[in-house]
Write a protein that holds these residues in place. Structure first.
Motif, PDB file in Angstrom:
ATOM      1  N   TYR A   1       0.838  -1.159   0.104  1.00 44.78           N
ATOM      2  CA  TYR A   1       0.016  -0.005  -0.093  1.00 44.78           C
ATOM      3  C   TYR A   1       0.824   1.290  -0.148  1.00 44.78           C
ATOM      4  O   TYR A   1       0.543   2.397  -0.456  1.00 44.78           O
ATOM      5  N   GLY A   2       2.122   1.279   0.414  1.00 44.42           N
ATOM      6  CA  GLY A   2       3.016   2.357   0.518  1.00 44.42           C
ATOM      7  C   GLY A   2       2.953   3.306   1.817  1.00 44.42           C
ATOM      8  O   GLY A   2       3.028   4.413   1.555  1.00 44.42           O
ATOM      9  N   PHE A   3       2.307   2.683   2.702  1.00 50.62           N
ATOM     10  CA  PHE A   3       1.847   3.537   3.925  1.00 50.62           C
ATOM     11  C   PHE A   3       2.905   4.243   4.448  1.00 50.62           C
ATOM     12  O   PHE A   3       2.856   5.396   4.964  1.00 50.62           O
ATOM     13  N   GLU A   4       4.324   3.683   4.446  1.00 52.92           N
ATOM     14  CA  GLU A   4       5.583   4.069   5.057  1.00 52.92           C
ATOM     15  C   GLU A   4       5.806   5.401   4.139  1.00 52.92           C
ATOM     16  O   GLU A   4       6.628   6.237   4.493  1.00 52.92           O
ATOM     17  N   ARG A   5       5.222   5.574   2.866  1.00 55.84           N
ATOM     18  CA  ARG A   5       5.595   6.809   1.924  1.00 55.84           C
ATOM     19  C   ARG A   5       4.492   8.032   2.083  1.00 55.84           C
ATOM     20  O   ARG A   5       4.628   9.003   2.673  1.00 55.84           O
TER      21      ARG A   5
ATOM     22  N   TYR B   1      -2.381   9.198   3.019  1.00 57.38           N
ATOM     23  CA  TYR B   1      -2.805  10.349   2.205  1.00 57.38           C
ATOM     24  C   TYR B   1      -3.425   9.602   0.928  1.00 57.38           C
ATOM     25  O   TYR B   1      -2.946   8.562   0.533  1.00 57.38           O
ATOM     26  N   GLY B   2      -4.213  10.484   0.323  1.00 54.45           N
ATOM     27  CA  GLY B   2      -4.977  10.027  -0.869  1.00 54.45           C
ATOM     28  C   GLY B   2      -3.978  10.271  -2.017  1.00 54.45           C
ATOM     29  O   GLY B   2      -4.588  10.895  -2.844  1.00 54.45           O
ATOM     30  N   THR B   3      -2.902   9.750  -1.978  1.00 55.05           N
ATOM     31  CA  THR B   3      -2.074  10.138  -3.204  1.00 55.05           C
ATOM     32  C   THR B   3      -2.390   9.173  -4.378  1.00 55.05           C
ATOM     33  O   THR B   3      -3.233   8.156  -4.268  1.00 55.05           O
ATOM     34  N   ALA B   4      -1.722   9.271  -5.818  1.00 55.43           N
ATOM     35  CA  ALA B   4      -2.036   8.321  -6.661  1.00 55.43           C
ATOM     36  C   ALA B   4      -1.639   7.246  -6.394  1.00 55.43           C
ATOM     37  O   ALA B   4      -2.197   6.006  -6.758  1.00 55.43           O
ATOM     38  N   GLU B   5      -0.355   6.850  -5.714  1.00 56.60           N
ATOM     39  CA  GLU B   5       0.015   5.531  -5.266  1.00 56.60           C
ATOM     40  C   GLU B   5      -0.833   4.807  -4.353  1.00 56.60           C
ATOM     41  O   GLU B   5      -1.140   3.496  -4.566  1.00 56.60           O
ATOM     42  N   HIS B   6      -1.633   5.637  -3.588  1.00 57.16           N
ATOM     43  CA  HIS B   6      -2.397   4.937  -2.638  1.00 57.16           C
ATOM     44  C   HIS B   6      -3.808   4.514  -3.279  1.00 57.16           C
ATOM     45  O   HIS B   6      -4.306   3.459  -3.220  1.00 57.16           O
ATOM     46  N   HIS B   7      -4.302   5.314  -4.260  1.00 57.62           N
ATOM     47  CA  HIS B   7      -5.480   4.989  -4.735  1.00 57.62           C
ATOM     48  C   HIS B   7      -5.282   3.933  -5.844  1.00 57.62           C
ATOM     49  O   HIS B   7      -5.848   2.700  -5.876  1.00 57.62           O
ATOM     50  N   GLY B   8      -3.909   3.618  -6.319  1.00 56.37           N
ATOM     51  CA  GLY B   8      -3.715   2.423  -7.289  1.00 56.37           C
ATOM     52  C   GLY B   8      -3.828   1.387  -6.317  1.00 56.37           C
ATOM     53  O   GLY B   8      -4.212   0.377  -6.880  1.00 56.37           O
ATOM     54  N   ALA B   9      -3.059   1.333  -5.233  1.00 55.66           N
ATOM     55  CA  ALA B   9      -3.016   0.371  -4.336  1.00 55.66           C
ATOM     56  C   ALA B   9      -4.300  -0.274  -3.806  1.00 55.66           C
ATOM     57  O   ALA B   9      -4.641  -1.488  -3.728  1.00 55.66           O
ATOM     58  N   ILE B  10      -5.093   0.713  -3.543  1.00 53.45           N
ATOM     59  CA  ILE B  10      -6.554   0.231  -3.305  1.00 53.45           C
ATOM     60  C   ILE B  10      -7.186  -0.376  -4.300  1.00 53.45           C
ATOM     61  O   ILE B  10      -7.961  -1.578  -4.028  1.00 53.45           O
ATOM     62  N   LYS B  11      -6.899   0.098  -5.485  1.00 49.40           N
ATOM     63  CA  LYS B  11      -7.694  -0.650  -6.672  1.00 49.40           C
ATOM     64  C   LYS B  11      -7.028  -2.061  -6.916  1.00 49.40           C
ATOM     65  O   LYS B  11      -7.884  -2.880  -6.971  1.00 49.40           O
ATOM     66  N   ARG B  12      -5.849  -2.325  -6.635  1.00 49.11           N
ATOM     67  CA  ARG B  12      -5.180  -3.511  -7.009  1.00 49.11           C
ATOM     68  C   ARG B  12      -5.448  -4.367  -5.641  1.00 49.11           C
ATOM     69  O   ARG B  12      -5.575  -5.708  -5.828  1.00 49.11           O
ATOM     70  N   LEU B  13      -5.111  -4.006  -4.725  1.00 49.37           N
ATOM     71  CA  LEU B  13      -5.382  -4.815  -3.252  1.00 49.37           C
ATOM     72  C   LEU B  13      -6.777  -5.000  -2.324  1.00 49.37           C
ATOM     73  O   LEU B  13      -6.877  -5.660  -1.455  1.00 49.37           O
ATOM     74  N   GLY B  14      -7.334  -4.005  -2.894  1.00 48.87           N
ATOM     75  CA  GLY B  14      -8.670  -3.528  -1.856  1.00 48.87           C
ATOM     76  C   GLY B  14      -8.440  -2.800  -0.666  1.00 48.87           C
ATOM     77  O   GLY B  14      -7.404  -2.286  -0.440  1.00 48.87           O
TER      78      GLY B  14
END
Length: 219
Positions: A172-176, A180-193
């Motif tokens: 999920y990239g929580f360490e980065r 917060y609702g970054t593009a990386e975070h939204h992408g992780a939610i789409k991939r991993l739920g």
């Protein structure tokens, strides 16, 4: 230790605290929070009573300090000040809403102090219910040294909690992004739920869960 923005902005001072100490005596606590905006993780509040004789150099609004400076000052503040911390978890955030959960965390932070302040200076324009007088200061973390110190304690405490979540929820990239609702975070939610640490009262999380559609409002 800091970045260029920190050098250009006016620095917070100890003037409010000094005036209050002279007029009424007793300690003044600064209160601030970290984590109202993220899609995941807790909201953390801190209350800090600085020792006028041992105020660490370099205290500033946590938002204008880099991670290294925050970590350094976190250690210095912990070593010289009186500190209380309140943490509202995701369950409380979803039950109360983020504003009321933040107020709860602030009240908890003040309650954790080993002595009752004569005055609590709070960042923002809303104050929780406390057993002592309080004063709100808009942009207080940039104006009041005790609030700036509290912003550092709250931010570092929350960041460390998010790094711990990253270890138990890889990908999920929580360490980065710290939730917060970054593009990386939204992408992780789409991939991993969505995890148990995501705030289901937040629109982006409800969209990800299919609880609402783009044209619906969160109640």
């Amino acid at each position: 230790m800091g970045n260029a923005a920190a050098e250009l902005r006016p620095r917070p001072t100890f003037e409010l605290e000094a005036a209050e100490l002279q007029l009424h005596g007793g300690p003044v606590a600064g209160v601030d929070e970290a984590g109202r905006g993220p899609l995941a993780g807790p909201v953390v509040a801190a209350a800090v009573i600085l020792d006028p004789e041992r105020i660490p150099d370099g205290i500033n609004d946590s938002k204008v300090l880099d991670e290294e400076a925050r970590e350094f000052l976190y250690v210095r503040i912990r070593a010289t000040a009186i500190i209380g911390v309140g943490i509202a978890d995701v369950k409380r955030i979803d039950e109360l809403n983020i504003l009321h959960a933040t107020m709860w965390a602030m009240a908890q932070a003040v309650a954790q102090l080993p002595q009752t302040p004569k005055l609590v200076a709070i960042d923002g324009n809303r104050a929780p219910q406390l057993d002592c007088p309080s004063r709100t200061l808009v942009k207080g973390d940039a104006r009041c040294l005790s609030i700036a110190a509290a912003s550092i304690i709250a931010k570092v405490t929350r960041d460390r909690l998010m790094v711990q979540l990253a270890a138990s929820h890889p990908g999920y990239g929580f360490e980065r992004h710290k939730g917060y609702g970054t593009a990386e975070h939204h992408g992780a939610i789409k991939r991993l739920g969505v995890t148990v640490h995501h705030r289901r009262s937040f629109r982006a999380v409800q969209l990800a869960l299919g609880l609402i559609t783009e044209d619906e409002e969160v109640v």
